[in-house]
Design a protein around this motif. Structure first.
Motif, mmCIF file in Angstrom:
data_model
loop_
_atom_site.group_PDB
_atom_site.id
_atom_site.type_symbol
_atom_site.label_atom_id
_atom_site.label_comp_id
_atom_site.label_asym_id
_atom_site.label_seq_id
_atom_site.Cartn_x
_atom_site.Cartn_y
_atom_site.Cartn_z
ATOM 1 N N GLU A 166 0.828 -1.201 0.000
ATOM 2 C CA GLU A 166 0.000 0.000 0.000
ATOM 3 C C GLU A 166 0.870 1.263 0.000
ATOM 4 O O GLU A 166 0.662 2.186 -0.801
ATOM 5 N N VAL A 167 1.865 1.309 0.890
ATOM 6 C CA VAL A 167 2.717 2.489 0.986
ATOM 7 C C VAL A 167 3.593 2.637 -0.256
ATOM 8 O O VAL A 167 3.767 3.745 -0.786
ATOM 9 N N LEU A 168 4.151 1.519 -0.731
ATOM 10 C CA LEU A 168 4.980 1.558 -1.937
ATOM 11 C C LEU A 168 4.170 2.044 -3.132
ATOM 12 O O LEU A 168 4.616 2.909 -3.897
ATOM 13 N N SER A 169 2.978 1.512 -3.297
ATOM 14 C CA SER A 169 2.116 1.913 -4.411
ATOM 15 C C SER A 169 1.738 3.378 -4.315
ATOM 16 O O SER A 169 1.722 4.106 -5.319
ATOM 17 N N LYS A 170 1.458 3.829 -3.107
ATOM 18 C CA LYS A 170 1.102 5.238 -2.910
ATOM 19 C C LYS A 170 2.267 6.150 -3.266
ATOM 20 O O LYS A 170 2.085 7.204 -3.884
ATOM 21 N N SER A 171 3.475 5.742 -2.892
ATOM 22 C CA SER A 171 4.647 6.572 -3.190
ATOM 23 C C SER A 171 4.863 6.689 -4.699
ATOM 24 O O SER A 171 5.274 7.743 -5.199
ATOM 25 N N ILE A 172 4.580 5.611 -5.412
ATOM 26 C CA ILE A 172 4.722 5.623 -6.872
ATOM 27 C C ILE A 172 3.663 6.512 -7.507
ATOM 28 O O ILE A 172 3.962 7.350 -8.369
ATOM 29 N N SER A 173 2.425 6.341 -7.075
ATOM 30 C CA SER A 173 1.334 7.119 -7.672
ATOM 31 C C SER A 173 1.491 8.606 -7.383
ATOM 32 O O SER A 173 1.165 9.450 -8.224
ATOM 33 N N GLU A 174 2.008 8.948 -6.211
ATOM 34 C CA GLU A 174 2.226 10.357 -5.880
ATOM 35 C C GLU A 174 3.280 10.974 -6.788
ATOM 36 O O GLU A 174 3.138 12.114 -7.243
ATOM 37 N N LYS A 175 4.349 10.236 -7.055
ATOM 38 C CA LYS A 175 5.427 10.762 -7.889
ATOM 39 C C LYS A 175 5.030 10.828 -9.363
ATOM 40 O O LYS A 175 5.403 11.771 -10.082
ATOM 41 N N LEU A 176 4.263 9.842 -9.806
ATOM 42 C CA LEU A 176 3.951 9.743 -11.234
ATOM 43 C C LEU A 176 2.582 10.299 -11.595
ATOM 44 O O LEU A 176 2.221 10.312 -12.774
#
Length: 346
Positions: A166-176
Motif C-alpha cells: 500500500e505504501v509503496l504503491s502510494k509513493s509511486i502514484s504520488e510521484k507519477l
C-alpha cells in the motif's frame, strides 16, 4: 521482559575519502554471503584486485550524492528511527551491517536501556543471502559471544505484506500522478544466480525460468527472485498497470558470473532505442535512497537513457522516512510487543 527494536540497514563509508571507502568495501565485499567463494579466492578477488582499483572510483561516486549531513542512507535511516521512536514506547536503536555504526553497538545501546528481548528489522523487503541473511547470522554470532541473555527475533521479509504494498504503491502514484510516462521499470538489486539455487530449500524447484517463480512452492520463502517479481505483480495490481507498460530488471552487477537478468542499464538503453521517450523507474529492493539509487539510477541511468534517445527520465524516491512508512513499521513493532512477529506482519 523489556522489549526493544533494532533497525538495520546496509551501511556506508564514514566519508568520501578513498581510504574510508576502501575500508568499507573491504568489510562489505569480504562478507562470505556477499561474495560466496572460498576465503582464499574471495581475498584474491577483493584485496588483490577490487580494492586496488575500485575505492577511488567509488569515492567519486559517493562525492556526487553525499549530503552536508553525511551519507544519505545513514541520514535517512536516522530520520526514520526518530519518527518510529516518537510513535512507540519501545526503545528503538539503529545499526548498520557494515561500517562504524556496528550491530554490536546497536545491540549494546538497547541492553544499556534494560532491554532483554529484541526484534531486529532488516530494512530489506525481500530476503537475500547478501542482505537479510548476513544480518541475521551476524546478530546471532554477536548474541552468542556478547549477549547470551538476549532473546532475539528477526522480522521476516515483507515484500508481499499489504501494508508495505500500500505504501509503496502510494509513493509511486504520488510521484507519477499526472505524468504521461510510457514505461515503468522496477529495478531490483541484482544477485548472482547461484544465490537463488543455494537458498532453494527444496533443492529442486528453482530453475530461474519463466515458471518457477510463479508456481507455488516452499522455496519462495527464501527466493529473492520470486519475491522481487511478486512485489512488482502486487504493485501493478494495486495501481492497475496495463501489461506491457512495466517490467523488471536487476542492477549493480559485480564480476563475470551469471547474475539475475535482465540488467537494468541495458534495459534502460533498450527501451530508449526501441522508441520509449518517457520512462519512470522505481527501486523496491531499497527502502532508503543510497548510492545505488541516487548515483547508479538517477544519474547514470538517466545518462544512458538520454544517450540512447530518451527524453524524460523520472525516478521514484525510496520510501525513506515517509510518515506512512514509519507508521507501518511502528504498527508491526507494537503488534509484536503484544503478540508475536508473524502476527505483526500477517
Amino acid at each position: 521482559m523489556m522489549k526493544g527494536v533494532l533497525l538495520v540497514n546496509l551501511g556506508s563509508p564514514d566519508s568520501t575519502n578513498p581510504k574510508d571507502v576502501k575500508k568499507y568495501l573491504d568489510e562489505f565485499l569480504m562478507d562470505p554471503r556477499v561474495i560466496d567463494v572460498p576465503f582464499w579466492l574471495r581475498s584474491f578477488i577483493v584485496r588483490g584486485i577490487i580494492l586496488n582499483t575500485r575505492p577511488k572510483k567509488s569515492a567519486e561516486a559517493y562525492q556526487k550524492i553525499w549530503w552536508d549531513e553525511g551519507s544519505p542512507l545513514i541520514v535517512i535511516s536516522e530520520r526514520l528511527q526518530k519518527k518510529i521512536q516518537e510513535k512507540t514506547t519501545a526503545p528503538v536503536a539503529l545499526a548498520m551491517r557494515y561500517g562504524s555504526m556496528t550491530l554490536k553497538k546497536g545491540l549494546q545501546e538497547l541492553v544499556d536501556q534494560g532491554v532483554d528481548e529484541i526484534l531486529t528489522i532488516p530494512l530489506y523487503p525481500q530476503f537475500a543471502m547478501a542482505t537479510t541473511e548476513t544480518i541475521d547470522v551476524k546478530v546471532e554470532e554477536l548474541k552468542n559471544k556478547f549477549f547470551p541473555q538476549l532473546q532475539i527475533t528477526s522480522l521476516p521479509a515483507f515484500y508481499n505484506k499489504p501494508q508495505y504494498i500500500e505504501v509503496l504503491s502510494k509513493s509511486i502514484s504520488e510521484k507519477l500522478g499526472g505524468l504521461d510516462y510510457e514505461h515503468l521499470l522496477f529495478s531490483y538489486h541484482g544477485v548472482p544466480e547461484r544465490h537463488i539455487y543455494k537458498r532453494d530449500i527444496t533443492k529442486s524447484h528453482c530453475k530461474i525460468d519463466g515458471s518457477c517463480c510463479i508456481t507455488p512452492s516452499p522455496a519462495h520463502e527464501f527466493c529473492y527472485r520470486h519475491q522481487c517479481l511478486k512485489t512488482t505483480a502486487l504493485v501493478a495490481e494495486k495501481l492497475n498497470l496495463k501489461p506491457g507498460t512495466y517490467s523488471n530488471a536487476f542492477q549493480s552487477r559485480l564480476g563475470f558470473d551469471p547474475w539475475l537478468k535482465p540488467p537494468t542499464d541495458r534495459t534502460i538503453e533498450r527501451l530508449a532505442l526501441e522508441g520509449t521517450k518517457k520512462m519512470a523507474i522505481v527501486t523496491p529492493a531499497f527502502v532508503s535512497d543510497c548510492l545505488e539509487t541516487l548515483e547508479e539510477i538517477a544519474m547514470e541511468g538517466e545518462e544512458i537513457f538520454h544517450e540512447a534517445g530518451g527524453k524524460e527520465f523520472t525516478v521514484v524516491p525510496c520510501l525513506n522516512d515517509r510518515d506512512d512508512w514509519a507508521k507501518v513499521l511502528t504498527g508491526w513493532i507494537d503488534t509484536w510487543r503484544i503478540v508475536d512477529v508473524k502476527t505483526a506482519i500477517a
